[in-house]
Design an enzyme around this catalytic site. Structure first.
Site, mmCIF file in Angstrom:
data_model
loop_
_atom_site.group_PDB
_atom_site.id
_atom_site.type_symbol
_atom_site.label_atom_id
_atom_site.label_comp_id
_atom_site.label_asym_id
_atom_site.label_seq_id
_atom_site.Cartn_x
_atom_site.Cartn_y
_atom_site.Cartn_z
ATOM 1 C CG ASP A 108 -0.381 -0.289 2.601
ATOM 2 O OD1 ASP A 108 1.046 0.118 2.769
ATOM 3 O OD2 ASP A 108 -0.837 -1.188 3.302
ATOM 4 C CG HIS A 123 4.809 -9.740 -0.566
ATOM 5 N ND1 HIS A 123 4.019 -10.218 0.694
ATOM 6 C CD2 HIS A 123 5.918 -10.714 -0.655
ATOM 7 C CE1 HIS A 123 4.495 -11.362 0.872
ATOM 8 N NE2 HIS A 123 5.704 -11.180 0.358
ATOM 9 C CB THR A 197 3.537 -10.463 9.580
ATOM 10 O OG1 THR A 197 3.396 -11.628 8.873
ATOM 11 C CG2 THR A 197 4.519 -10.416 10.629
HETATM 12 P P1 NAD Z 1 -2.100 -11.772 7.732
HETATM 13 O O1 NAD Z 1 -3.461 -11.398 7.236
HETATM 14 O O2 NAD Z 1 -1.938 -13.239 7.457
HETATM 15 O O3 NAD Z 1 -1.957 -11.377 9.210
HETATM 16 C C1 NAD Z 1 -2.211 -10.274 9.794
HETATM 17 C C2 NAD Z 1 -1.563 -10.348 11.124
HETATM 18 O O4 NAD Z 1 -1.742 -9.044 11.682
HETATM 19 C C3 NAD Z 1 -2.527 -11.205 12.185
HETATM 20 O O5 NAD Z 1 -1.548 -11.801 12.987
HETATM 21 C C4 NAD Z 1 -3.324 -10.188 13.003
HETATM 22 O O6 NAD Z 1 -3.449 -10.755 14.485
HETATM 23 C C5 NAD Z 1 -2.509 -9.195 13.009
HETATM 24 N N1 NAD Z 1 -3.293 -7.836 13.316
HETATM 25 C C6 NAD Z 1 -4.382 -7.601 12.919
HETATM 26 N N2 NAD Z 1 -4.897 -6.317 13.253
HETATM 27 C C7 NAD Z 1 -3.778 -5.722 13.878
HETATM 28 C C8 NAD Z 1 -3.222 -4.715 14.671
HETATM 29 N N3 NAD Z 1 -4.250 -3.437 14.422
HETATM 30 N N4 NAD Z 1 -1.957 -4.423 15.036
HETATM 31 C C9 NAD Z 1 -1.182 -5.411 14.929
HETATM 32 N N5 NAD Z 1 -1.537 -6.602 14.488
HETATM 33 C C10 NAD Z 1 -2.550 -6.722 13.911
HETATM 34 O O7 NAD Z 1 -1.053 -10.681 7.000
HETATM 35 P P2 NAD Z 1 0.720 -10.875 6.635
HETATM 36 O O8 NAD Z 1 1.352 -11.849 7.527
HETATM 37 O O9 NAD Z 1 1.075 -9.897 6.219
HETATM 38 O O10 NAD Z 1 0.388 -11.922 5.180
HETATM 39 C C11 NAD Z 1 -0.799 -11.936 4.412
HETATM 40 C C12 NAD Z 1 -0.222 -11.593 2.805
HETATM 41 O O11 NAD Z 1 -1.143 -10.807 2.431
HETATM 42 C C13 NAD Z 1 1.204 -10.584 2.743
HETATM 43 O O12 NAD Z 1 1.687 -11.167 1.494
HETATM 44 C C14 NAD Z 1 0.635 -9.201 2.427
HETATM 45 O O13 NAD Z 1 1.659 -8.918 1.031
HETATM 46 C C15 NAD Z 1 -0.553 -9.508 1.663
HETATM 47 N N6 NAD Z 1 -1.542 -8.280 2.034
HETATM 48 C C16 NAD Z 1 -1.079 -6.910 2.253
HETATM 49 C C17 NAD Z 1 -2.111 -5.765 2.315
HETATM 50 C C18 NAD Z 1 -1.404 -4.493 2.492
HETATM 51 O O14 NAD Z 1 -0.702 -4.061 1.581
HETATM 52 N N7 NAD Z 1 -2.059 -3.461 3.391
HETATM 53 C C19 NAD Z 1 -3.251 -6.165 2.910
HETATM 54 C C20 NAD Z 1 -3.897 -7.723 2.950
HETATM 55 C C21 NAD Z 1 -2.945 -8.583 2.481
#
Ligand code: NAD
Length: 258
Positions: A108, A123, A197
């Site tokens: 993002d 990514h 993450t």
């Molecule tokens: P994930 O969705 O697997 O995990 C998200 C983690 O964040 C969880 O462990 C959750 O408990 C935690 N979490 C949720 N809200 C939170 C907060 N307010 N503060 C702290 N922690 C919080 O995400 P991931 O491990 O990044 O892997 C998923 C894949 O999806 C990645 O490859 C990523 O590139 C992609 N992705 C990116 C975006 C983005 O760019 N914003 C959004 C969605 C997915």
């Protein structure tokens, strides 16, 4: 002193004396900005699709309009929202320590928008484009559509293959040099601060383990225990937008009293 404030103190202490800090962020980092994780995002119209259809080459080949429409919808969400206090704290922390690099799984661009100057995007970035067949980089001024339905992607002006977002889909390699730099940073940092993450997507999930086995202090910030939690030195349970400002305030206090 409670366990949580002891953890915070330990994190502040380690960060304050570190030469190199890596802040490794995942989708949870951007959640308080209103950007859903992949799982959260599959609501409404998109509920019937799984990530294999929306974030793989095969899914794109099968139905380019479905995938392009979904990414366009996500680009719209990102354009309408902004970095939160947690992103600001990471940028502020960079000014307080010797060297800080953000290694993010997020696409993002919020860390750069908040002021972080050294951001390694594992990514890719949702606002960059390339073609499917030859990775030709494409300059595209895609209007931010409010529509969250299927939308046909444009064709590459060089080879005609469909244009896609320059992000790393499941099963794809990371951009050349990116993983190498991330691993070098993991091996040489003094502190790795892992934020939001689940620790399930490789190779990003391996970086905290490389850091820890190379002698770094690994601090995790997450609302819930993750796959990494049992292997970190300090687990700070809470939202990124709350805990990161607390860490920065602690580092600022230490600096002021030094
Ligand atoms: P994930 O969705 O697997 O995990 C998200 C983690 O964040 C969880 O462990 C959750 O408990 C935690 N979490 C949720 N809200 C939170 C907060 N307010 N503060 C702290 N922690 C919080 O995400 P991931 O491990 O990044 O892997 C998923 C894949 O999806 C990645 O490859 C990523 O590139 C992609 N992705 C990116 C975006 C983005 O760019 N914003 C959004 C969605 C997915």
């Amino acid at each position: 002193m409670t366990g949580k404030s002891e953890g915070l103190e330990r994190a502040v202490e380690a960060i304050s004396v570190a030469d190199l800090i890596v802040v490794a962020t995942g989708a949870g980092m951007s959640k308080e900005s209103g950007i859903p994780t992949f799982r959260d995002a599959q609501e409404g119209l998109w509920a019937k699709y799984d990530p294999q259809q929306l974030a793989t080459r095969q899914g794109f080949r099968e139905d380019p309009a479905r995938v392009w429409g979904w990414y366009n919808y996500r680009r719209g969400l990102i354009a309408r929202t902004e970095p939160h206090a947690g992103h600001g704290s990471v940028a502020r922390l960079e000014t307080l320590v010797r060297e800080l690099v953000v290694v993010t799984q997020n696409i993002d661009g919020f860390h750069q928008q908040a002021g972080s100057t050294d951001v390694l995007e594992l990514h890719g970035n949702i606002n960059r484009f390339k073609c499917l067949d030859h990775d030709h980089p494409i300059e595209l001024d895609v209007p931010i559509a409010d529509c969250d339905g299927p939308l046909s992607p444009p064709g590459c002006p060089f080879c005609g293959s469909p244009v896609r977002p320059d992000v790393v889909w499941y099963g794809e390699m990371l951009p050349p040099g990116v993983l190498e730099r991330a691993e070098r940073l993991a091996r040489s940092c003094d502190v790795m601060l892992v934020v939001g993450t689940s620790g399930m997507v490789q190779p990003a999930a391996g970086l905290p383990l490389v850091a820890r086995s190379s002698g770094a202090t690994v601090v995790e910030v997450n609302t819930d225990p993750s796959h990494l939690t049992t292997q970190v030195d300090v687990f700070l349970q809470g939202r990124a937008g709350i805990v990161l400002p607390q860490i920065v305030a602690g580092v600022e206090r230490r600096k002021a009293s030094a």
